[in-house]
Write an enzyme that holds these catalytic residues in place. Sequence first.
Site, PDB file in Angstrom:
ATOM      1  N   VAL A 132       1.144  -3.155  -8.971  1.00 14.77           N
ATOM      2  CA  VAL A 132       1.952  -4.149  -8.265  1.00 14.77           C
ATOM      3  C   VAL A 132       3.162  -3.500  -7.589  1.00 14.77           C
ATOM      4  CG1 VAL A 132       3.362  -4.848 -10.255  1.00 14.77           C
ATOM      5  CG2 VAL A 132       2.877  -6.505  -8.454  1.00 14.77           C
ATOM      6  N   LYS A 133       3.677  -2.447  -8.194  1.00 17.09           N
ATOM      7  CA  LYS A 133       4.879  -1.840  -7.583  1.00 17.09           C
ATOM      8  C   LYS A 133       4.582  -1.204  -6.239  1.00 17.09           C
ATOM      9  CE  LYS A 133       4.998   2.700  -9.846  1.00 17.09           C
ATOM     10  NZ  LYS A 133       3.947   2.709 -10.867  1.00 17.09           N
ATOM     11  N   GLY A 134       3.341  -0.808  -5.982  1.00 24.82           N
ATOM     12  CA  GLY A 134       2.930  -0.420  -4.650  1.00 24.82           C
ATOM     13  C   GLY A 134       3.446   0.899  -4.133  1.00 24.82           C
TER      14      GLY A 134
END
Length: 253
Positions: A132-134
């Site tokens: 999710v942090k990408g």
Amino acid sequence: MTAQIVRPYGDTTGDGRIQVSFTLPVPFRTRDEQARAEGAALQLAGKMGLDPAMVVHAKGMGPDFTFFIVYGRVSHLVDLSEVKVAKREFELLSPAEINLQIRSSLGRKLVVVGATIGTDAHTVGIDAILNVKGHAGEKGLEYYREIKVVNLGSQVEIPNLVARAFAEQADAVLVSQVVTQRDAHLKNTSELAAAFREAGPDRPLLVIGGPRFDPAMTSELGVDKIFGRGTTPRDVASYLVHAIAPARAGTAA
Ligand code: B12
């Protein structure tokens, strides 16, 4: 306006100066060895067309090798009109457009299974795409409401990856290969493609990524898409939608 014909810039515009680094299997311990090593580096630089050339850094690497940085002038010109740039074959969509398109086209979540295979333990690349942090200011695929991500981590054996992909009914398998020594990335990718071919006709989309892949090698390696350096999660999500959940006539894209 940018000139069509350009030369490298080192100290002054168009002076043709470049810097290259390489390692030679020559020792660098004694004065004599150092002089011979630098001479060897200059010989190579001359044969590469650097004239004049200067060794600006040399360092012994263990007892038998030397690493060099050479600065020199090339006479070659670059014709920008002859540069070929591969065109992206899909539209870059926003996360909202991607979610909407998956929902309206598939009517369920799009499932991706990710891993690194072989002995490769470099997980930062695949995590940059999936977590999710990408990466580069973009959220990873886990952030997308309509994408289910199964991240298997590193050094996953190909039979296990194939089994898990089918068990999860994966739409796409995302594999990262960072180590390229002895062409490990090419061999592993070909083995992965062969394993999925053998597993049956209804295989998931095979998406490979890593900093040293040539994106033009897809058919040679038997995969559907190759992503290289600087890929962002949105590039990948947009491609997945293009390949798996294309917009139906009349739906927003
Ligand atoms: C961090 C790192 C490590 C860490 C890894 C930690 C981890 N959990 O990942 C540790 C310290 C464990 C490590 C170990 C080793 N490493 Co290392 N490592 C690096 C380093 C410094 C950075 C790699 C990185 O994280 N890049 C950042 C990410 C974001 O970039 P990326 O991987 O390119 O990913 C992007 C794209 O390529 C693409 N992408 C990547 N994968 C995928 C997958 C998909 C599906 C998609 C769509 C896109 C995609 O998207 C990402 C985002 O843009 C590089 C050097 C460098 N500066 O690149 C060396 C490097 C990769 N390592 C190298 C080596 C040799 C090793 C070791 C063999 C060293 C040793 N002798 O032990 C071991 C191997 C361990 C193993 N079994 O794999 C070499 C590889 C050389 C080669 N030609 O193969 C490098 C290049 C260093 C060097 N110059 O020698 N390493």
